[in-house]
Scaffold this motif. Structure first.
Motif, PDB file in Angstrom:
ATOM      1  N   GLU A   1       4.056   2.821   3.533  1.00 40.04           N
ATOM      2  CA  GLU A   1       3.044   3.588   4.124  1.00 40.04           C
ATOM      3  C   GLU A   1       3.497   4.598   5.054  1.00 40.04           C
ATOM      4  OE1 GLU A   1      -0.704   2.951   6.252  1.00 40.04           O
ATOM      5  OE2 GLU A   1      -0.302   1.393   5.035  1.00 40.04           O
TER       6      GLU A   1
ATOM      7  N   GLY B   1       2.475   7.811   6.075  1.00 34.80           N
ATOM      8  CA  GLY B   1       1.350   8.786   7.160  1.00 34.80           C
ATOM      9  C   GLY B   1       0.825   9.149   5.360  1.00 34.80           C
ATOM     10  N   GLY B   2      -0.097  10.687   5.702  1.00 34.50           N
ATOM     11  CA  GLY B   2      -0.611  11.682   4.723  1.00 34.50           C
ATOM     12  C   GLY B   2      -0.601  12.282   4.188  1.00 34.50           C
TER      13      GLY B   2
ATOM     14  N   ARG C   1       1.097   5.161   0.970  1.00 35.33           N
ATOM     15  CA  ARG C   1       1.293   5.993   1.977  1.00 35.33           C
ATOM     16  C   ARG C   1       2.029   6.826   0.816  1.00 35.33           C
ATOM     17  NH1 ARG C   1      -3.766   7.141   3.756  1.00 35.33           N
ATOM     18  NH2 ARG C   1      -3.669   5.218   4.113  1.00 35.33           N
ATOM     19  N   GLN C   2       1.824   8.028   0.223  1.00 34.18           N
ATOM     20  CA  GLN C   2       2.409   8.751  -0.597  1.00 34.18           C
ATOM     21  C   GLN C   2       2.137   9.840   0.771  1.00 34.18           C
ATOM     22  OE1 GLN C   2       3.210   7.696  -3.087  1.00 34.18           O
ATOM     23  NE2 GLN C   2       2.005   7.072  -4.248  1.00 34.18           N
ATOM     24  N   LEU C   3       3.015  10.198   0.772  1.00 28.55           N
ATOM     25  CA  LEU C   3       3.976  11.202   1.278  1.00 28.55           C
ATOM     26  C   LEU C   3       3.142  12.371   1.803  1.00 28.55           C
ATOM     27  CD1 LEU C   3       3.877  12.901   0.243  1.00 28.55           C
ATOM     28  CD2 LEU C   3       5.073  12.220  -0.879  1.00 28.55           C
TER      29      LEU C   3
ATOM     30  N   MET D   1       1.341  -1.106   0.127  1.00 31.85           N
ATOM     31  CA  MET D   1       0.064  -0.247  -0.330  1.00 31.85           C
ATOM     32  C   MET D   1       0.693   1.157  -0.092  1.00 31.85           C
ATOM     33  SD  MET D   1      -3.061   0.457   1.353  1.00 31.85           S
ATOM     34  CE  MET D   1      -3.706   1.641   2.246  1.00 31.85           C
TER      35      MET D   1
END
Ligand code: HEM
Lengths: 169, 296
Positions: B31, B33-34, B3-5, B1
């Motif tokens: 992943e 964080g958002g 979770r870009q950054l 997955m």
């Protein structure tokens, strides 16, 4: 005149039959699903339009925005982070209304015919992570269209406050 | 997955070298964080999220209110007569509370002999910080001028009590209190930040706390202005006022011109030209500031 009334009545009957119970429904654009009735208003777009049209031009006008909206939706539907949220979405409608909203907000003179941000995103359980994922996809779509970074940020500045209506947790 | 950054500038430290290489290949799969890239500031010299020399109201790490993020950093400052090494880590809890630790080593190098301290004499300082976001959102609230505001405290402990007293300092430890306000002005692609710090620290505490000239808390200002040139690159300037508590040497305000670059979603690097003014009687301490950071 009487002839006209007759055909109108006939058309109404046919439309009723096709659309089921959608009495109050405006004509549904081809390829889209009917939605529950709501009051149409530019205020539903959730932001005031810009006065300066240079940003709109930097987005290559309505055509550019149609491409950007469609690409943003396509990327989001392929994005493992948020694709589930779009599983039952009326994609043609979302692409159309999103392009209208961008165009309205950038002062491009379009009317926004979609629903209000709080109402349409209600109970979707959208998080800030989801919001940022969608914005990343929008940034990639704007990059692809060749929109300069400073102009991109002007659209994002208009959309960012909608986080309050979209994000629920 | 993935979770870009997108957050920017994070950096880290101890592991920075290794991560830097590894991250190139794998960051897209990690992943992380958002937060949006470059919206979280970098690691400041004192450990928490900020500019390089200034503390900001943003919370360290890539996480939003939906999770726990963090950041590690390693920083190297080389000016005319001294070098400063710093490393630290910060944890951001739900984009609300930040806990940070940092160790700074102020190496007097050859200058140590001239000061009568001995060649390579090094002052070390440990800093433990806590920051609480009290209002606003620096990124989303683009329809108001209200910035994101945080309050915080930093406990600092220096390892050279005897020398600190010999040069007129009063204590080897102290607490700074600050309030910081940070705003992304997306419309103009600008990041603005200001902080007011109550402090007794001499050269941020590296030369102790309080002094023969003044032993009370004074209010000092930290300001940063940055321009986002792309999703990955920001350039800007910072200014930080400082007290001058010691009789033996004047203490000057600090200035820097920086460029912060997000190599990928995890690793970022900040490079700056700094002017630290006079430090312990040696004037015009100008040079480079390099910081490598990893955020998650
Ligand atoms: C500033 C951010 C956003 C804007 C401007 C925006 C805009 C819109 C618009 C214009 C519509 C269509 C309205 C209509 O059908 O009448 C819509 C629907 C929708 N949005 Fe958003 N949106 C945003 C954020 C998000 C996020 C973060 C998600 C989830 C990741 C999301 C998921 C959806 C879905 C699934 C629909 C379709 C609803 C349905 O089919 O009934 N939106 N949005």
């Amino acid at each position: 005149m009487r002839h006209f009334t007759q055909s109108a009545a006939l058309a109404a009957v046919i439309a009723l039959g096709l659309a089921g119970s959608a009495l109050a429904q405006d004509a549904v654009p081809p390829g889209e699903q009917p939605v529950d009735p709501y009051v149409q208003s530019n205020a539903n777009a959730g932001a005031k339009p810009m006065d300066d049209t240079r940003v709109f031009e930097a987005f290559r006008g309505k055509d550019g925005l149609v491409r950007i909206a469609a690409d943003t939706v396509d990327r989001s539907m392929a994005d493992p982070r948020i694709k589930e949220i779009f599983a039952t979405t009326d994609v043609p409608r979302l692409k159309r209304t999103l392009a209208e909203q961008f165009c309205y907000v950038l002062g491009g003179g379009c009317a926004y015919s979609g629903r209000d941000m709080a109402a349409v995103h209600k109970d979707m359980g959208v998080t800030n992570r989801d919001m940022n994922a969608l914005i990343e996809n929008l940034q990639l779509a704007m990059d692809k269209e060749g929109v300069p970074f400073f102009a991109q940020n002007k659209l994002l500045a208009k959309l960012a406050p909608m986080q309050r209506s979209v994000v629920e947790r | 997955m993935r979770r870009q950054l997108l957050k920017a500038l994070g950096l880290a430290a101890v592991v920075a070298g290794t991560l830097g290489c590894a991250a190139g290949a794998t960051a897209a799969e990690i992943e992380t964080g958002g937060k949006l890239l470059l919206t979280g500031g970098v690691s400041s010299l004192e450990g928490g999220a900020g500019g390089g020399l200034a503390t900001w109201a943003v919370i360290a790490g890539n996480e939003t209110n939906n999770g726990v993020g963090g950041k590690v950093h390693a920083t190297y400052v080389d000016v005319s007569d001294y070098t400063l090494r710093a490393a630290g880590a910060a944890v951001g809890l739900h984009d609300r509370i930040e806990l940070s630790v940092a160790r700074q080593e102020f190496d007097t190098g050859a200058t140590g002999a001239k000061l009568g301290l001995g060649k390579g004499f090094t002052f070390k300082q440990d800093i433990v910080g806590v920051k609480l976001r009290v209002l606003g959102d620096a990124v989303y609230e683009q329809d108001t001028w209200v910035p994101q505001v945080s309050i915080g405290a930093q406990y600092k402990k220096n390892n050279q009590d005897a020398i600190v007293r010999a040069i007129g300092g009063r204590k080897d430890s102290g607490v700074d209190y600050y309030v910081a306000a940070t705003k992304l002005v997306l419309d103009k692609s600008l990041v603005l930040s200001g902080a007011m710090r109550l402090t007794k620290a001499n050269q941020t505490g590296l030369l102790g706390f309080g002094g023969d000239k003044n032993d009370s808390y004074t209010a000092q200002f930290e300001g940063s202005a940055g321009l986002l040139l792309s999703k990955r690159l920001a350039v800007g300037a910072e200014y930080r006022t400082k007290p001058s508590n010691l009789g033996f040497a004047r203490e000057d305000d600090w200035v820097d011109l920086f460029a912060a670059y997000a190599i990928n979603k995890t690793v970022s690097v900040t490079a700056a030209y700094v002017d630290l003014g006079e430090i312990a009687t040696f004037k015009d301490q100008r040079g480079v500031y390099i910081s490598l950071q990893a955020g998650f």
